[in-house]
Every structure is written in structure tokens, then in C-alpha cells.
Design an enzyme around this catalytic site. Structure first.
Site, mmCIF file in Angstrom:
data_model
loop_
_atom_site.group_PDB
_atom_site.id
_atom_site.type_symbol
_atom_site.label_atom_id
_atom_site.label_comp_id
_atom_site.label_asym_id
_atom_site.label_seq_id
_atom_site.Cartn_x
_atom_site.Cartn_y
_atom_site.Cartn_z
ATOM 1 N N SER A 1 0.856 -1.177 0.000
ATOM 2 C CA SER A 1 0.000 0.000 0.000
ATOM 3 C C SER A 1 0.896 1.232 0.000
ATOM 4 O O SER A 1 2.116 1.117 0.090
ATOM 5 C CB SER A 1 -0.871 0.006 1.253
ATOM 6 O OG SER A 1 -0.028 0.186 2.380
ATOM 7 N N LYS A 2 0.273 2.383 -0.070
ATOM 8 C CA LYS A 2 1.027 3.647 -0.070
ATOM 9 C C LYS A 2 1.972 3.727 1.113
ATOM 10 O O LYS A 2 3.102 4.171 1.008
ATOM 11 C CB LYS A 2 0.055 4.820 -0.004
ATOM 12 C CG LYS A 2 -0.398 5.283 -1.367
ATOM 13 C CD LYS A 2 -0.392 6.816 -1.434
ATOM 14 C CE LYS A 2 -0.590 7.315 -2.851
ATOM 15 N NZ LYS A 2 -1.967 7.365 -3.294
ATOM 16 N N ARG A 3 1.454 3.279 2.250
ATOM 17 C CA ARG A 3 2.222 3.326 3.483
ATOM 18 C C ARG A 3 3.543 2.563 3.352
ATOM 19 O O ARG A 3 4.545 2.890 3.974
ATOM 20 C CB ARG A 3 1.338 2.704 4.578
ATOM 21 C CG ARG A 3 1.890 2.568 5.951
ATOM 22 C CD ARG A 3 0.751 2.128 6.879
ATOM 23 N NE ARG A 3 0.120 0.886 6.411
ATOM 24 C CZ ARG A 3 0.552 -0.328 6.728
ATOM 25 N NH1 ARG A 3 1.594 -0.476 7.492
ATOM 26 N NH2 ARG A 3 -0.064 -1.400 6.270
ATOM 27 N N GLY B 1 5.237 2.321 0.596
ATOM 28 C CA GLY B 1 6.072 2.858 -0.479
ATOM 29 C C GLY B 1 5.556 2.476 -1.847
ATOM 30 O O GLY B 1 6.314 2.472 -2.814
#
Ligand code: GLU
Length: 489
Positions: free
Chosen positions: A261-263, A265
Site C-alpha cells: 500500500s502507499k504506506r 512505499g
């Protein structure tokens, strides 16, 4: 056989890191075997594809130096060819016109779902339950059209789709370059739609026709397409075309093993450029993300081209590890040529504030000696703050402390020595300070802290002799004088 690979992104969003890795592996595989690497933009989904996304993908690939050997092919421009193939398949009897409407199909699926739910009702006898489940199973199974063996159309102008006549009986086997032998039973393959009622091709048809026409020999893509392979191969077979070799890459997970996920990277590839990673660092890291060659961690592009192969690709999902990306990038920052690195650094230096010509010159001089001071260009740019701080320098707490009355007094004496120094080089400054210490009986521990405080204001900086060298005589004496003035005031 000349190897031809391709990267086939759908321009519905950014080029994320998984896509960049797929592109890299295709690129390396082609180069490894002296083949061609091609790019196809799969923009058949008109609603979700945007020219901005296409531009972003091209930009990211260009940044990474993954240059295709031919101009990109736009899938949407080939709809006529795709339709021709579908019609040819109908003529050959390997595809057929199907008059079952989308509504009928949906109703069939809905009924299947209803029966599946009904089978769970309480108090239902086992026998009744089994019947319901069997009916649900038949309705929800991969669709086999009642028109697959022909039959007259319901009316002369009845709308139809063109479907593949899916293979009958037996197991279908794919020898995947990464996953090994993968088996699916024919009954799991549906009579899939090749052409919609409006004569537009489906994705499944377009991919196969394009890969064939582009002479693609090796399809390397994400394992989310593994199941599609079993629906695509029958199209090749129906047309009598050579089936390419398939390899499906495992997903990339976050460092905690969870879905990326975005978290973790999962950013657009070009965001990594903005975060200060070098393209060669990014590429070397992406290479190791799911591929290995012994214990080696860092590969130059030439090495990667020499060594890359499908046998080094891991079957298990890779984990994105930003710390490791930093380590790899730090290596490539150290390896980068000074001129190029400086050019790359400029925007990051500007992001820190106005870059006046003298600060710029100092940084350019210092750069070859400072390359180990950041894992990214953002960090590296920050490491030069001491060279560009405006006079009078703002003092950090410990710098203030070092500039005690005694400290400033020492600076005063040192300053006149520095003023008289004949040559302004790291070596001569260093020698002068050593001589000065011997002559005065002062230690570096006594002179160093006030000097460092005056020169850097407490910002991180390397050894003082090179710092003074890079600052130049005028700026060095100016910074020292500022503190003497303040001390005197
Ligand atoms: N366009 C597909 C995607 O972006 C890739 C299809 C393929 O590689 O065969 O997922």
C-alpha cells in the site's frame, strides 16, 4: 529465434513500482539474449485510460532508461485488426456468434447466487441442499454458450458478440518460467467474448493479437495474469499461431508481508525521483526485488544484463524494503560522476532555498568529498546546508555554548593566522592549525569547537580544514569575524 519481450501497461494510472519491475525484467531479459524490448500501451479501456497516464508511464520509463527498441504501440489503434482476427476465427469455426444478451447472462448469474444462498437455509435436508448447490454450480460455472455449436440467429438483425469456442475436455497445462507447471481443467475456461456487440475487441483478444503481431516470444508479467493465460492460449491455438513462453512474476508485498500500500512505499515510480533516488539505484534495487544471483546485492546494469535469467526469479512474493533501497541508492550516489551528480542535485538544492552563485560553486567543489553524506539526493542536498548558510549564521544551542568568551578569544588569534596564510588549500590550512596548536600549547579539542561553531553554526559538516577550503578565505574569515564582533558587542 530472436527474443522479443514487451511491457504492456494499461494507462489508467501511475506506473507503480511493480509495473516498473515488470518493465525492467522484460528489458533485461531481451538485452540478455540480444533481443528486442517493446512497449505497448493497452489503452482499450477508453473510460479509464488517459493520455496523462500514458505520458506518466513514458516519463517513468525514460527516467529509468528502459528505452523500448521501437516506438510504443497504441493498442486502441489496432481495433480493426483485432476485429478481423475475430471474424477470421468465426470463419474457421474456432469462434462463434453468440446471441445471449448481457442481461440474460446477468440473470443467470443472479439465479446461481440465489440458489447458492438458498442452499444455506436452515432446516434444509441434505438432498435438497445438494441439488441447489449443483444447480448453483452449473449456473455460476464458466459460461459455455448454447450457440457454440452453431444454430440460426434468433432474428436477422439480432445483436451478437463473438466468443471463443473454449477447448473441450482434459487438463490444460502451462510451463511457466517462474511458477513451473500450472494446470487448469478445460471446464474452467469459458467461451470468452472476443468482440463485443459494437464490434470492439475485448482485452483478452487484443493482447493475444498484439503479442502475435509484435512477434513476442516471451511474455513476462505479473502473476495476476496467470489465470488469463489459460484463456489466451486457446486464441493462439485457434489461429494456429506459435504460443509465446510465459513467466508470471510474484507480487510485491510491504515489508510486513502485507499487501503493498502507499504506506509501504507503493508510490508512483516518478515519486522516487522526487524523493532523490537515482534511476540506476532504483533499477538495481528493483532488480533484487524478487530476483537473485548468489549473495550479490548490487549490480551494475552491464552485470544485470549479463546475469539476468528467469531461473533467478523467486516464486515467493518479494518484500519492498525502503531501507535497502536507501543503501543501494547510497552506493550509486558514491559511484556517480561528479558533473552528473551535481546536475541532478541542483533541483534538490534549490528546493532548500535560493542558491546563490558562490554557494553553488562551494558545493560543486565539495561534492566529490561529500558523496557519502546521503542515501538520497534530498539527504545529500541537506548535507550542504553549512556551505550555504547566510551570514551572520544562526547558531544552534551547542554552537552558542562553544562560542564562549574564551572560545571567541581563541578565534580572534586564529583569525589573524588564517588571514596571513599564503596558500588556501585543505593541506595548508590543516598544517597551519597544527603548527598553531603546537606554538600556543592549545589542543584541537580547545580550538575545534568554537571554530566549528563559527563556521557551521552547529550544522553537520565534515572536517574543518576541508570546510574552510570549500568556504574560501573570505567567507571563512567573514564567518569567524561575525562571531568575534558578536562576542565583542
Ligand atoms: N495491460 C495489462 C496490465 O497492465 C498487462 C497485460 C499483459 O502484460 O499481458 O495489467
Amino acid at each position: 529465434m530472436r527474443v522479443v519481450t514487451r511491457f504492456a501497461p494499461s494507462p489508467t494510472g501511475m506506473l507503480h513500482i511493480g509495473g516498473a519491475r515488470t518493465a525492467l525484467f522484460n528489458y533485461l531479459f531481451a538485452k540478455r539474449y540480444g533481443g528486442r524490448f517493446l512497449l505497448r500501451i493497452e489503452d482499450t479501456d477508453h473510460e479509464r485510460s488517459t493520455p496523462e497516464a500514458t505520458a506518466a508511464i513514458l516519463d517513468a520509463m525514460n527516467w529509468l532508461g528502459l528505452t523500448p527498441d521501437e516506438p510504443p504501440l497504441m493498442q486502441s489503434e489496432r481495433a480493426g485488426r483485432h476485429a478481423d482476427v475475430a471474424h477470421e476465427m468465426v470463419a474457421r469455426g474456432t469462434a462463434f456468434r453468440c446471441y445471449v444478451s448481457a442481461e440474460e447472462l446477468q440473470a443467470r448469474r443472479d439465479l446461481g447466487e440465489e440458489k447458492r444462498v438458498a442452499a444455506r437455509r436452515e432446516g434444509l435436508g441434505d438432498a435438497k441442499k445438494a441439488v441447489l448447490l449443483a444447480e448453483a454450480g452449473a449456473l455460476l460455472a464458466p459460461f459455455r454458450s448454447p450457440w457454440r455449436d452453431g444454430g440460426a440467429p434468433p432474428s436477422a438483425d439480432a445483436p451478437y458478440v463473438v466468443r471463443l469456442r473454449a477447448p473441450d475436455g482434459g487438463d490444460r497445462i502451462v510451463e511457466d518460467g517462474v511458477q513451473g507447471t500450472v494446470k487448469v481443467h478445460s471446464s474452467e475456461i469459458d467461451d470468452l467474448v472476443l468482440l463485443r456487440t459494437d464490434n470492439t475487441p475485448t482485452y483478452m483478444l487484443a493482447v493475444v493479437v498484439d503479442d502475435h503481431d509484435m512477434d513476442v516470444t516471451h511474455v513476462i508479467r505479473g502473476d495476476d495474469h496467470l489465470r488469463n493465460t489459460f484463456r489466451q492460449i486457446p486464441i493462439y491455438e485457434a489461429m494456429g499461431w506459435a504460443v509465446p513462453h510465459f513467466s508470471h512474476l510474484p507480487m510485491i508485498h510491504g515489508n510486513d508481508g502485507g499487501k503493498l500500500s502507499k504506506r509501504h512505499g507503493a508510490l508512483s515510480t516518478t515519486v522516487y525521483r522526487e524523493l532523490g533516488y537515482l534511476p540506476e539505484g532504483m533499477k538495481a534495487y528493483l532488480l533484487r526485488l524478487g530476483w537473485s544471483h548468489g549473495d550479490q546485492e548490487i549490480f551494475t546494469e552491464d552485470e544485470a544484463i549479463r546475469l539476468f535469467g528467469l531461473d533467478g526469479i523467486n516464486k515467493a512474493p518479494a518484500r519492498l524494503d525502503l531501507e535497502k533501497l536507501g543503501t543501494v541508492n547510497a552506493h550509486f550516489i558514491r559511484e556517480a560522476g561528479n558533473d552528473r551528480l551535481f546536475d541532478l542535485l541542483i533541483p534538490f538544492l534549490r528546493a532548500e532555498g535560493d542558491l546563490d552563485p558562490s554557494a553553488r560553486d562551494r558545493i560543486r567543489t565539495a561534492l566529490p568529498h561529500m558523496k557519502d553524506r546521503g542515501a538520497t539526493l534530498v539527504e545529500l542536498a541537506a548535507a550542504f546546508r553549512f556551505l550555504r548558510a547566510a551570514r551572520p549564521l544562526e547558531l544552534a544551542k551547542n554552537a552558542k555554548k562553544a562560542l564562549s568568551e574564551e572560545g571567541v578569544d581563541r578565534l580572534r588569534k586564529l583569525s589573524s593566522e588564517l588571514r596571513n596564510l599564503a596558500a588556501w588549500t585543505t593541506a595548508s590550512i590543516s598544517e597551519m592549525i597544527a603548527t598553531y596548536c603546537t606554538a600556543t600549547g592549545l589542543s584541537m579539542g580547545q580550538i575545534g569547537p568554537p571554530l566549528r561553531a563559527a563556521l557551521t553554526g552547529g550544522l553537520p559538516a565534515p572536517d574543518l580544514a576541508p570546510v574552510m577550503d570549500w568556504l574560501g578565505r573570505e567567507e571563512t574569515l567573514g564567518r569567524i569575524d561575525d562571531q568575534i564582533q558578536t562576542g565583542a558587542g
